[in-house]
Design a protein around this motif. Structure first.
Motif, PDB file in Angstrom:
ATOM      1  N   LEU A 172       2.701   7.155  -7.934  1.00  0.00           N
ATOM      2  CA  LEU A 172       2.223   5.939  -8.608  1.00  0.00           C
ATOM      3  C   LEU A 172       3.380   5.224  -9.298  1.00  0.00           C
ATOM      4  CD1 LEU A 172      -1.030   7.380 -10.239  1.00  0.00           C
ATOM      5  CD2 LEU A 172      -0.865   5.962  -8.180  1.00  0.00           C
ATOM      6  N   THR A 180      -0.061  -4.162  -5.755  1.00  0.00           N
ATOM      7  CA  THR A 180      -0.116  -2.798  -5.206  1.00  0.00           C
ATOM      8  C   THR A 180      -1.551  -2.282  -5.121  1.00  0.00           C
ATOM      9  OG1 THR A 180       0.230  -1.953  -7.442  1.00  0.00           O
ATOM     10  CG2 THR A 180       2.165  -2.034  -6.002  1.00  0.00           C
ATOM     11  N   LEU A 211       5.402   3.364  -6.857  1.00  0.00           N
ATOM     12  CA  LEU A 211       4.708   2.137  -6.458  1.00  0.00           C
ATOM     13  C   LEU A 211       4.942   1.025  -7.479  1.00  0.00           C
ATOM     14  CD1 LEU A 211       1.209   3.246  -5.139  1.00  0.00           C
ATOM     15  CD2 LEU A 211       2.824   1.774  -3.924  1.00  0.00           C
ATOM     16  N   ALA A 212       4.813   1.390  -8.753  1.00  0.00           N
ATOM     17  CA  ALA A 212       4.988   0.386  -9.809  1.00  0.00           C
ATOM     18  C   ALA A 212       6.414  -0.160  -9.806  1.00  0.00           C
ATOM     19  CB  ALA A 212       4.633   1.001 -11.164  1.00  0.00           C
ATOM     20  N   TYR A 237      -1.083   2.132 -13.171  1.00  0.00           N
ATOM     21  CA  TYR A 237       0.100   1.810 -12.373  1.00  0.00           C
ATOM     22  C   TYR A 237      -0.097   0.719 -11.322  1.00  0.00           C
ATOM     23  CZ  TYR A 237       2.297   6.096 -14.221  1.00  0.00           C
ATOM     24  OH  TYR A 237       2.841   7.065 -15.034  1.00  0.00           O
ATOM     25  N   VAL A 238      -1.309   0.606 -10.790  1.00  0.00           N
ATOM     26  CA  VAL A 238      -1.475  -0.298  -9.636  1.00  0.00           C
ATOM     27  C   VAL A 238      -2.444  -1.442  -9.927  1.00  0.00           C
ATOM     28  CG1 VAL A 238      -0.969   1.529  -7.968  1.00  0.00           C
ATOM     29  CG2 VAL A 238      -3.357   1.074  -8.635  1.00  0.00           C
ATOM     30  N   ASP A 239      -2.453  -2.431  -9.025  1.00  0.00           N
ATOM     31  CA  ASP A 239      -3.285  -3.614  -9.215  1.00  0.00           C
ATOM     32  C   ASP A 239      -4.681  -3.469  -8.605  1.00  0.00           C
ATOM     33  OD1 ASP A 239      -1.248  -5.296 -10.467  1.00  0.00           O
ATOM     34  OD2 ASP A 239      -0.229  -5.140  -8.524  1.00  0.00           O
ATOM     35  N   THR A 244      -3.588   1.644  -4.197  1.00  0.00           N
ATOM     36  CA  THR A 244      -3.456   3.063  -3.851  1.00  0.00           C
ATOM     37  C   THR A 244      -4.828   3.722  -3.877  1.00  0.00           C
ATOM     38  OG1 THR A 244      -1.940   4.938  -4.147  1.00  0.00           O
ATOM     39  CG2 THR A 244      -3.196   4.272  -6.091  1.00  0.00           C
ATOM     40  N   ALA A 249       6.843  -2.493  -6.906  1.00  0.00           N
ATOM     41  CA  ALA A 249       6.148  -3.752  -7.187  1.00  0.00           C
ATOM     42  C   ALA A 249       6.991  -4.617  -8.101  1.00  0.00           C
ATOM     43  CB  ALA A 249       4.797  -3.457  -7.841  1.00  0.00           C
ATOM     44  N   ARG A 304       0.846  -1.185   0.000  1.00  0.00           N
ATOM     45  CA  ARG A 304       0.000   0.000   0.000  1.00  0.00           C
ATOM     46  C   ARG A 304       0.890   1.246   0.000  1.00  0.00           C
ATOM     47  NH1 ARG A 304      -3.255   2.451   4.294  1.00  0.00           N
ATOM     48  NH2 ARG A 304      -2.288   4.212   3.265  1.00  0.00           N
TER      49      ARG A 304
END
Lengths: 337, 337, 337, 337
Positions: C147, C161, C150-151, C177-179, C163, C154, C126
């Motif tokens: 973002l 991830t 974060l990627a 960018y996130v899951d 957000t 990951a 997170r």
């Protein structure tokens, strides 16, 4: 304590507040901030009501630094208190389960319940003889006859017993029959009853009030101890919030927090907290995982015939299965059941 | 009442619930909905606990149609009740202001307060002799000496008097000295005290509990009336909510609502509700505008010396100015002050 | 639904209500009670607002029999939903721990946190890039740069991830960018955002609002699913109550209840709920014991330097020790961690 | 700010906290109490998150002395702000009544409502075109068509207009049609929407969130003003509490308190607060008596046909009678209606 003055308060008003504090034995430290003066006051807070200082001209607010309770605090006594209830110890390594019906209804009902909960591993029997009921038209309990039945059931099973008291009369009656007296949520700030409970020779199970803060709950325990009885066990049983999909909101953070603030044992009542039989299992597990020292669970031989709290009562089979599920969980958190 | 069965409940379980209700004297009406069965049950609800029906297998919930109170309801008595407190009538066309210190502290303090509030137009004098305090280390009241001082102040000024009682002993003492007894917020569900108050020959001022619903408040009044004393006055004094910028949250909607549900008089305590002197004025005006039958206001000759509740107490000058502002407002809502 | 008429309503008003319901396609059943008439109405409730019926003359209240949600309910889909978040499954036998900092602050901070939580057994990272802050003067997040970090984290660690998004722009950015996207407590009833989240191809973590009932929480999930995205995970994070010794009141009964009402996975955020690092451990254990499918925990490499939520963040050592304690507990409740 | 150290904290930890504060530009004052050290810190609080200090080892809690808002405060601007809404001034000596239907449903409905409320003395017309609804299956508003109808009704009657916006799109549409935009309770902490509202050239009516403290409400207004729009009007509409006999709990103490803390106008919505038509009158009167600058009242030509909020809507006759009763009350509190 810290006295925050209003913005732009005249110097002479500040001096007066300062002098007022000095006169009552406080040492003061004047801190000049960007916009306002703050006075740090060191001394014996019990000599003066904080509210009085707030009533002085120019004072915006008073912020307390010290906690208002003493005897119940971890700072006063660091190690956990272990309270003896008949043959049972509460607050040590072992977890304790108190179980039984909401109200004592008859000899048959109570003995059946007592045998069942004993067999499944409970060590304390609960049962109400004096019932505080929202409606004057509801069943109010068997009174002394109920106490007598509790004592009989205890004798047969070897269980310790606990029952709720609601006034001086029921208190002085109950101490003759049971091992622990309970002060219910609605009486948590019945200060006269707290003082009387401080004078008896039995441990007290003190339920948290429906809208009592953790601090008020601890202050209620302080009342009992200050009156002479140090054997107090706290019980979280759900607080009143906007959420009404459960009967109350079980506040397990308060349990974990209370364990850091006080040396007293804390147990949890998942039955009153949720009001729903199907949530008693998950909340019992959650309570023990949160650090509670035990549980108090409503069990009735035949919940649909119960004179109160039927929907949240377990029958003996459900209770037995609950207990079986709690044992591995107790080990997982380093306790014994 | 309406019994909602769970989706896909077997016919035989539904039949059992139906039979159970019949056995207890209910007429039932089976309504087959799109997904579930609902049973309308007509009969005497007092013969059976609703919670029992919820405990029957297959039942999802029970919804009550009837109100749980009777004697306090407008349906039972349509016209407003007017309660006589010494020489004062509460609940009629006239608005009543009760005023005085939080606690009786000394003869001087009380007499000064009594003269002041009388001169400004209050007709009932308040003053605590038995104080329920959150801390066991706070001032707990002058007890009988306080009652005596109240009676003396009443005699001198002609004011009626009210004081809080907290148990059987203080109740039986207080009825000898004052015109009305008060049951405080923390004792609103001290059912034993309610029953005792139902047996005395003085009117009762019943404060709403910090987290009591309007229905529970009315049920507490029902306790007193069912025990034999129909002279009950309700008092809204703020409820406990998440908002702590005021001491409590004054719930004036509850006042307006209570006036539609009950024939009993309802007054408002803006001092405890807000905890802040500067809000007592606006909330007093708002209370009368909402339909309250009167106010109970804390007044102290010297608030910064008060032994309790200094920050919310008015001094005599502020109280006089409050009263002056209330008179035109009373006329504007068709009442007399 | 059940329409309760006022006591003593004239027959012609009752007939009008009956007719009104018939005109809208309801079958009605008239139940004549002791004091009043109750009408059971069977039909499609969505054709009419319940509030309209309450506005009809003579109607006292309308009681709903059906739940207002459909797609999220256990009655609609009995078996648990398992939601795929990148390589991670949430809602099955395995328990999932989401961990990481409140806000993404820098590459160093995030990568250190990501490696640490990964090593201790978390599977989802997170980190906030768009921060809803109470004050306009507080740090509001790194936005797209966050973002991107974060990627990267990951990719290095293999963590999935999540957000938070706060509007259309951040949503359309984040999905690149996130899951998983998160809708925060303050936006739980931002219905436009819920609808937009229903149209993206990523699972949604839906936090319960500070004062949302369980029913409103499920209705918010219904919005997302009704808009086309069935991959919703619920997250309990504490509700607002009168108790302020903890930041919020963690409502674990709501978790256990939600698991009976919906097929969606439910996880718990003990960090925001309590606001205190020392309570994160007990509440994590309690959450899993209550039946939650996982946790979301704030972890920061150096909590005292955190740009937000420092006091409730664990450092990597504390997090590792938390995870070690959770494994036996997971087994004890029949789950795998 | 005041930093309270834990009892028995080692001197070196205290020194570290002291140094940490110095490094960030604070002057510190060490106060040695009976049991613990307290550090008074003077400086620019915005340079550092208070929560960071709480995360330092040895710190028990941090107490804020300063208020977190600036631009909205009475300390920043002493005299009342008067906000211009089309031809209407809100916040001055005159009281303002905003009235109209919950939702714009049709030309007929709106024009009938507009004429009626205008005739009875309202000066601003309300009507929702974008409705935030708890259920995705409820009527969501006529959107731009609704705005057009509002503008037409305004042109015919001379009323100013206000409508709720729920996102960037509805906001940029609404500013073309109405005189004031409203941010609803559920969006009070939709910070992105607050910032966008800070950039438009229309006044903003900011409703208090269901569980927002007065401080959070003022911080939300601070967001709008800090973004560039100083024309903000606050609206109290009831908070969520345990009491559900009314839809919400109208918090008039918050109105009186807000008037002391901020220079912004404050109005009250008695319709949403109570949810019951019969309480709208008493609560309107109470609101004005508490010091509110106006009201926003739901009025529908035919409440039982309303697409939303029928039970709390007044019909034109009831509204006219409400207005008649408010005039003498306005005079009684020194205002004009």
């Amino acid at each position: 304590m810290v006295v925050v003055m209003k913005v732009n308060t005249a110097k002479e008003q500040i001096d007066k507040v300062n002098e007022w504090l000095h006169d009552r034995g406080f040492q003061t430290h004047m801190i000049t901030g960007v916009k306002r003066i703050v006075i740090g006051a060191v001394g014996d807070k019990h000599s003066v009501a904080m509210s009085n200082i707030e009533a002085l001209p120019g004072v915006e607010k008073v912020m307390r630094v010290m906690k208002p309770y003493k005897l119940v605090s971890r700072e006063y006594k660091e190690e956990n208190s272990v309270v003896q209830v008949g043959p049972v110890k509460i607050g040590g390594q072992g977890l304790v389960v108190v179980a039984g019906p909401c109200a004592v209804e008859s000899k048959d009902q109570l003995v059946t319940a007592a045998r069942a909960v004993c067999k499944s591993g409970a060590t304390v029997l609960r049962g109400g003889a004096y019932k505080p009921r929202t409606s004057p038209y509801s069943f109010q309990g068997l009174e002394e006859e109920g106490l007598r039945l509790l004592a009989e059931a205890a004798e047969e099973t070897g269980l310790a017993t606990v029952t709720e008291v609601i006034d001086e009369e029921s208190l002085s009656m109950a101490v003759n029959y049971v091992d622990m007296i309970q002060i219910g949520a609605r009486n948590m700030q019945n200060f006269r009853l707290l003082q009387l409970a401080g004078k008896v020779n039995k441990p007290v199970l003190l339920k948290r009030g429906l809208s009592a803060t953790v601090e008020e709950w601890l202050m209620a325990a302080e009342y009992i101890i200050a009156s002479g009885n140090e054997n107090v066990i706290l019980c979280e049983r759900g607080i009143r919030t906007f959420e009404n999909s459960t009967r109350n909101t079980l506040d397990l953070s308060a349990v974990a927090l209370a364990k850091t603030l006080t040396h007293l044992p804390v147990i949890v009542d998942p039955s009153h907290a949720t009001g729903k039989r199907e949530l008693v299992g998950p909340m019992s597990r959650a309570a023990l995982a949160s650090g509670a020292d035990g549980l108090i669970v409503e069990v009735h031989p035949d919940p649909q015939m119960a004179l109160c709290d039927g929907p949240q009562s377990l029958d003996p089979v459900a209770f037995d299965s609950l207990m079986a599920g709690l044992r591995p969980l107790a080990s997982a958190v380093g306790r014994v059941l």
